[in-house]
Design a protein around this motif. Structure first.
Motif, PDB file in Angstrom:
ATOM      1  N   ASP A 128      22.994 -58.523  32.927  1.00  0.00           N
ATOM      2  CA  ASP A 128      22.613 -59.577  32.122  1.00  0.00           C
ATOM      3  C   ASP A 128      21.330 -58.957  31.240  1.00  0.00           C
ATOM      4  OD1 ASP A 128      24.063 -61.581  33.062  1.00  0.00           O
ATOM      5  OD2 ASP A 128      22.716 -61.685  35.087  1.00  0.00           O
ATOM      6  N   GLY A 129      20.963 -57.808  31.583  1.00  0.00           N
ATOM      7  CA  GLY A 129      19.888 -57.052  30.682  1.00  0.00           C
ATOM      8  C   GLY A 129      20.214 -56.774  29.157  1.00  0.00           C
ATOM      9  N   PRO A 130      19.373 -56.318  28.529  1.00  0.00           N
ATOM     10  CA  PRO A 130      19.630 -56.044  27.203  1.00  0.00           C
ATOM     11  C   PRO A 130      20.308 -54.799  26.841  1.00  0.00           C
ATOM     12  CG  PRO A 130      17.270 -55.573  27.525  1.00  0.00           C
ATOM     13  CD  PRO A 130      17.903 -56.265  28.957  1.00  0.00           C
ATOM     14  N   GLN A 131      21.296 -54.805  25.869  1.00  0.00           N
ATOM     15  CA  GLN A 131      22.019 -53.512  25.571  1.00  0.00           C
ATOM     16  C   GLN A 131      21.749 -53.157  24.051  1.00  0.00           C
ATOM     17  OE1 GLN A 131      26.301 -54.247  26.572  1.00  0.00           O
ATOM     18  NE2 GLN A 131      25.586 -55.911  28.041  1.00  0.00           N
ATOM     19  N   CYS A 132      22.232 -51.898  23.852  1.00  0.00           N
ATOM     20  CA  CYS A 132      21.726 -51.197  22.725  1.00  0.00           C
ATOM     21  C   CYS A 132      23.103 -50.374  22.071  1.00  0.00           C
ATOM     22  CB  CYS A 132      20.450 -50.209  22.603  1.00  0.00           C
ATOM     23  SG  CYS A 132      20.047 -49.493  21.106  1.00  0.00           S
ATOM     24  N   PHE A 133      23.396 -50.519  20.977  1.00  0.00           N
ATOM     25  CA  PHE A 133      24.144 -49.865  20.190  1.00  0.00           C
ATOM     26  C   PHE A 133      23.564 -49.359  18.893  1.00  0.00           C
ATOM     27  CE2 PHE A 133      26.762 -52.208  22.829  1.00  0.00           C
ATOM     28  CZ  PHE A 133      28.180 -51.705  23.007  1.00  0.00           C
ATOM     29  N   VAL A 134      23.809 -47.904  18.630  1.00  0.00           N
ATOM     30  CA  VAL A 134      23.154 -47.119  17.348  1.00  0.00           C
ATOM     31  C   VAL A 134      24.203 -46.665  16.653  1.00  0.00           C
ATOM     32  CG1 VAL A 134      21.410 -45.449  17.058  1.00  0.00           C
ATOM     33  CG2 VAL A 134      21.483 -46.831  19.348  1.00  0.00           C
ATOM     34  N   ILE A 135      23.991 -46.792  15.239  1.00  0.00           N
ATOM     35  CA  ILE A 135      24.648 -45.877  14.401  1.00  0.00           C
ATOM     36  C   ILE A 135      23.749 -44.812  13.696  1.00  0.00           C
ATOM     37  CG2 ILE A 135      26.277 -47.861  13.549  1.00  0.00           C
ATOM     38  CD1 ILE A 135      24.591 -47.945  11.167  1.00  0.00           C
ATOM     39  N   PRO A 136      24.367 -43.764  13.443  1.00  0.00           N
ATOM     40  CA  PRO A 136      23.475 -42.708  12.951  1.00  0.00           C
ATOM     41  C   PRO A 136      23.119 -42.656  11.539  1.00  0.00           C
ATOM     42  CG  PRO A 136      25.821 -41.935  12.963  1.00  0.00           C
ATOM     43  CD  PRO A 136      25.779 -43.289  13.602  1.00  0.00           C
ATOM     44  N   GLY A 137      21.913 -42.156  11.145  1.00  0.00           N
ATOM     45  CA  GLY A 137      21.666 -41.949   9.660  1.00  0.00           C
ATOM     46  C   GLY A 137      21.880 -40.659   9.037  1.00  0.00           C
ATOM     47  N   ASN A 138      21.411 -40.428   7.900  1.00  0.00           N
ATOM     48  CA  ASN A 138      21.571 -39.047   7.237  1.00  0.00           C
ATOM     49  C   ASN A 138      20.759 -37.948   8.049  1.00  0.00           C
ATOM     50  OD1 ASN A 138      19.451 -40.890   6.040  1.00  0.00           O
ATOM     51  ND2 ASN A 138      19.186 -39.212   4.627  1.00  0.00           N
ATOM     52  N   HIS A 139      19.432 -38.426   8.547  1.00  0.00           N
ATOM     53  CA  HIS A 139      18.842 -37.444   9.195  1.00  0.00           C
ATOM     54  C   HIS A 139      19.280 -37.101  10.475  1.00  0.00           C
ATOM     55  CE1 HIS A 139      14.847 -37.330   6.525  1.00  0.00           C
ATOM     56  NE2 HIS A 139      15.357 -38.490   6.198  1.00  0.00           N
ATOM     57  N   ASP A 140      20.032 -38.130  11.010  1.00  0.00           N
ATOM     58  CA  ASP A 140      20.916 -37.654  12.249  1.00  0.00           C
ATOM     59  C   ASP A 140      21.946 -36.836  12.169  1.00  0.00           C
ATOM     60  OD1 ASP A 140      19.020 -39.598  13.804  1.00  0.00           O
ATOM     61  OD2 ASP A 140      20.204 -41.250  12.979  1.00  0.00           O
ATOM     62  N   TRP A 141      22.257 -36.583  10.994  1.00  0.00           N
ATOM     63  CA  TRP A 141      23.486 -35.988  10.672  1.00  0.00           C
ATOM     64  C   TRP A 141      23.159 -34.374  10.239  1.00  0.00           C
ATOM     65  CZ3 TRP A 141      28.587 -35.400  11.070  1.00  0.00           C
ATOM     66  CH2 TRP A 141      29.417 -36.346  11.466  1.00  0.00           C
ATOM     67  N   PHE A 142      22.049 -34.160  10.379  1.00  0.00           N
ATOM     68  CA  PHE A 142      21.383 -32.824   9.806  1.00  0.00           C
ATOM     69  C   PHE A 142      21.791 -31.556  10.664  1.00  0.00           C
ATOM     70  CE2 PHE A 142      17.570 -34.331   7.124  1.00  0.00           C
ATOM     71  CZ  PHE A 142      18.332 -35.030   6.076  1.00  0.00           C
ATOM     72  N   ASP A 143      22.089 -31.716  11.742  1.00  0.00           N
ATOM     73  CA  ASP A 143      22.585 -30.826  12.737  1.00  0.00           C
ATOM     74  C   ASP A 143      24.016 -30.907  13.278  1.00  0.00           C
ATOM     75  OD1 ASP A 143      22.387 -33.176  14.432  1.00  0.00           O
ATOM     76  OD2 ASP A 143      21.537 -31.855  16.250  1.00  0.00           O
ATOM     77  N   GLY A 144      24.773 -31.798  12.444  1.00  0.00           N
ATOM     78  CA  GLY A 144      26.170 -32.076  12.632  1.00  0.00           C
ATOM     79  C   GLY A 144      26.367 -33.013  13.900  1.00  0.00           C
ATOM     80  N   LEU A 145      25.397 -33.888  13.811  1.00  0.00           N
ATOM     81  CA  LEU A 145      25.445 -35.154  14.938  1.00  0.00           C
ATOM     82  C   LEU A 145      25.338 -34.599  16.386  1.00  0.00           C
ATOM     83  CD1 LEU A 145      25.584 -38.171  14.054  1.00  0.00           C
ATOM     84  CD2 LEU A 145      27.969 -38.028  14.967  1.00  0.00           C
ATOM     85  N   GLN A 146      24.853 -33.440  16.460  1.00  0.00           N
ATOM     86  CA  GLN A 146      24.929 -32.927  18.097  1.00  0.00           C
ATOM     87  C   GLN A 146      23.965 -33.603  18.815  1.00  0.00           C
ATOM     88  OE1 GLN A 146      27.218 -30.599  19.181  1.00  0.00           O
ATOM     89  NE2 GLN A 146      28.262 -30.846  17.175  1.00  0.00           N
ATOM     90  N   THR A 147      22.648 -33.670  18.494  1.00  0.00           N
ATOM     91  CA  THR A 147      21.394 -34.404  19.028  1.00  0.00           C
ATOM     92  C   THR A 147      21.890 -35.680  19.161  1.00  0.00           C
ATOM     93  OG1 THR A 147      20.017 -32.704  18.155  1.00  0.00           O
ATOM     94  CG2 THR A 147      19.163 -34.917  19.208  1.00  0.00           C
ATOM     95  N   PHE A 148      22.465 -36.601  18.425  1.00  0.00           N
ATOM     96  CA  PHE A 148      22.791 -37.938  18.320  1.00  0.00           C
ATOM     97  C   PHE A 148      23.838 -37.956  19.605  1.00  0.00           C
ATOM     98  CE2 PHE A 148      25.385 -41.523  17.575  1.00  0.00           C
ATOM     99  CZ  PHE A 148      24.365 -42.536  17.233  1.00  0.00           C
ATOM    100  N   MET A 149      24.961 -37.351  19.424  1.00  0.00           N
ATOM    101  CA  MET A 149      25.919 -37.459  20.521  1.00  0.00           C
ATOM    102  C   MET A 149      25.104 -37.005  22.013  1.00  0.00           C
ATOM    103  SD  MET A 149      28.574 -38.331  19.104  1.00  0.00           S
ATOM    104  CE  MET A 149      29.685 -37.977  20.364  1.00  0.00           C
ATOM    105  N   ARG A 150      24.219 -36.099  22.241  1.00  0.00           N
ATOM    106  CA  ARG A 150      23.770 -35.557  23.530  1.00  0.00           C
ATOM    107  C   ARG A 150      22.908 -36.675  23.908  1.00  0.00           C
ATOM    108  NH1 ARG A 150      22.014 -31.376  21.983  1.00  0.00           N
ATOM    109  NH2 ARG A 150      19.918 -31.484  22.032  1.00  0.00           N
ATOM    110  N   TYR A 151      21.928 -37.361  23.292  1.00  0.00           N
ATOM    111  CA  TYR A 151      21.007 -38.291  23.526  1.00  0.00           C
ATOM    112  C   TYR A 151      21.371 -39.822  23.478  1.00  0.00           C
ATOM    113  CZ  TYR A 151      17.355 -35.043  24.037  1.00  0.00           C
ATOM    114  OH  TYR A 151      16.546 -34.033  24.468  1.00  0.00           O
ATOM    115  N   ILE A 152      22.354 -40.198  22.410  1.00  0.00           N
ATOM    116  CA  ILE A 152      22.984 -41.505  22.593  1.00  0.00           C
ATOM    117  C   ILE A 152      24.112 -42.068  23.347  1.00  0.00           C
ATOM    118  CG2 ILE A 152      23.395 -43.480  20.833  1.00  0.00           C
ATOM    119  CD1 ILE A 152      20.474 -42.707  20.805  1.00  0.00           C
ATOM    120  N   CYS A 153      25.246 -40.926  22.753  1.00  0.00           N
ATOM    121  CA  CYS A 153      26.537 -41.078  23.517  1.00  0.00           C
ATOM    122  C   CYS A 153      26.578 -40.567  24.881  1.00  0.00           C
ATOM    123  CB  CYS A 153      27.590 -40.803  22.384  1.00  0.00           C
ATOM    124  SG  CYS A 153      27.417 -41.373  20.981  1.00  0.00           S
TER     125      CYS A 153
END
Length: 395
Positions: A128-153
């Motif tokens: 029942d709690g709040p949920q969050c979904f995220v899409i990456p932006g251009n700044h999130d792709w500067f390292d090939g999306l590695q940090t985004f995958m590790r911290y979000i996915c």
């Protein structure tokens, strides 16, 4: 990275798109969702936005009447999670810390642990709690999306918001036959063939004729294309115009750090997208709106601006103030810059054969020697100019 995600999108049990399509909201009677983007500056501004999102409800005024808005069951973040580049430090300090201060994660959550089996299906329906979904932006792709995958996915919580997603793009089935398509544009400003294939198959198999779709991207190409006289996002346009065929009721994006909402002008022609919305006010610095005041057409459809923050007039005034009031508001810049300039000039004295200035005992005598030397230089330069002029006339 997007190709690898596509290759892994088929689950081991043979159910396709298990990691991309989420339908656990579809049976709710009442549903609210929040949207924000460009929260990457961190600090007080990001915390202020996160705190508002975390409140059980907020009160605002509409037509002189007080309206209570409940916290969204779903939070969508439209990219650029940390500036200037994605790293463990910027994601932790500028994204996760402000959100954890605003709404604490459960006690069982451990940030250092990777989320292997995220909840899905019935498990999410029972939460029942709040949920969050995220899409990456251009700044999130500067390292090939590695940090985004590790911290979000590969994590389960952003503060007190549960993060079920496993890929950088997704589809959400909402109540009342509404859908959200979260697209990953990477650094190319468009979706790749694997995303295109997933969303077109989803439209043909599950999205019915009277359904409504919200498409979320990081970049608002309807504004940027108009501003730069360019055409980008051809695959997205193909998806919207030739597959959704008028079912795209709203496009939302961030990237530009302001708020602007456009609605289509009624006409006899087809309307591919009914409303266009930019909301990049997630805590980053402010972008102007007045430069887009003449935007009026996208994909052959006419639009009119319904709201803008800051207003076109305020935006023009702020931009003018950047020129006229910069030195008044930032006098420290002149002071520090002057000291640095003096040090640089002072360091050049030995190379300019000015050591005699430094040999004086007091600062006043050094200053006097410096001024005398400057006058001598000016006189010698003037004489040299006169000699050159005389030589030119003689020749």
């Amino acid at each position: 990275m997007r190709m690898m995600q596509a290759a892994m999108s088929r689950a081991e049990d043979g159910k396709q798109h298990r990691d991309l399509l989420y339908d656990h909201f579809s049976e709710k009677d009442d549903f609210w969702f929040d949207f924000m983007a460009d929260t990457g500056d961190g600090g007080n501004s990001s915390y202020a936005v996160a705190r508002l999102l975390a409140k059980p409800s907020i009160r605002t005024l509409k037509d002189d009447a007080q309206v209570t808005l409940p916290r969204g069951d779903l939070l969508i973040i439209g990219g650029d999670l940390a500036y200037p580049n994605p790293s463990a430090f910027t994601y932790e300090r500028r994204l996760f810390v402000p959100f954890e201060y605003a709404l604490q994660p459960p006690p069982s959550y451990k940030a250092e642990q990777i989320a292997v089996n995220k909840p899905f299906g019935d498990q999410l329906r029972q939460y029942d709690g709040p949920q969050c979904f995220v899409i990456p932006g251009n700044h999130d792709w500067f390292d090939g999306l590695q940090t985004f995958m590790r911290y979000i996915c590969h994590r389960s919580w952003l503060g007190g918001w549960l993060m079920p997603q496993k890929k950088s793009y997704f589809a959400l089935q909402l109540p009342k036959r509404w859908w959200i398509f979260g697209l990953d544009l990477a650094l190319h400003g468009d979706i790749d063939v694997y995303q295109f294939k997933f969303f077109t198959e989803l439209i043909m198999e599950k999205v019915q004729e009277n359904d409504s779709v919200i498409i979320i991207t990081h970049e608002p190409n309807w504004l940027t294309d108009w501003y730069w006289s360019d055409v980008t996002g051809k695959n997205i346009s193909h998806l919207i115009c030739d597959y959704l065929k008028g079912r795209c009721k709203l496009r939302m994006a961030g990237d530009l750090h302001h708020y602007m909402r456009h609605s289509h002008v009624k006409s006899d022609g087809p309307v591919h997208v009914h409303h266009l919305l930019v909301n990049g006010c997630g805590g980053a610095f402010l972008h102007p709106t007045h430069v887009f005041s003449k935007f009026s057409k996208f994909d052959g459809v006419s639009y009119e601006c319904k709201a803008a923050y800051p207003s076109f007039e305020d935006s023009s005034r702020i931009a003018l103030g950047n020129i006229l009031k910069f030195r008044k508001k930032n006098w420290q810049f002149d002071f520090i810059g002057g000291i640095i300039y003096f040090i640089l000039v002072f360091s050049m004295f030995p190379q300019c054969e000015l050591n005699h200035i430094l040999q004086d005992d007091t600062f006043s005598s050094q200053l006097s020697s410096f001024l005398e030397t400057s006058n001598d230089w000016s006189s010698s330069c003037l004489c040299s100019s006169c000699c050159c002029s005389d030589s030119y006339v003689t020749s």
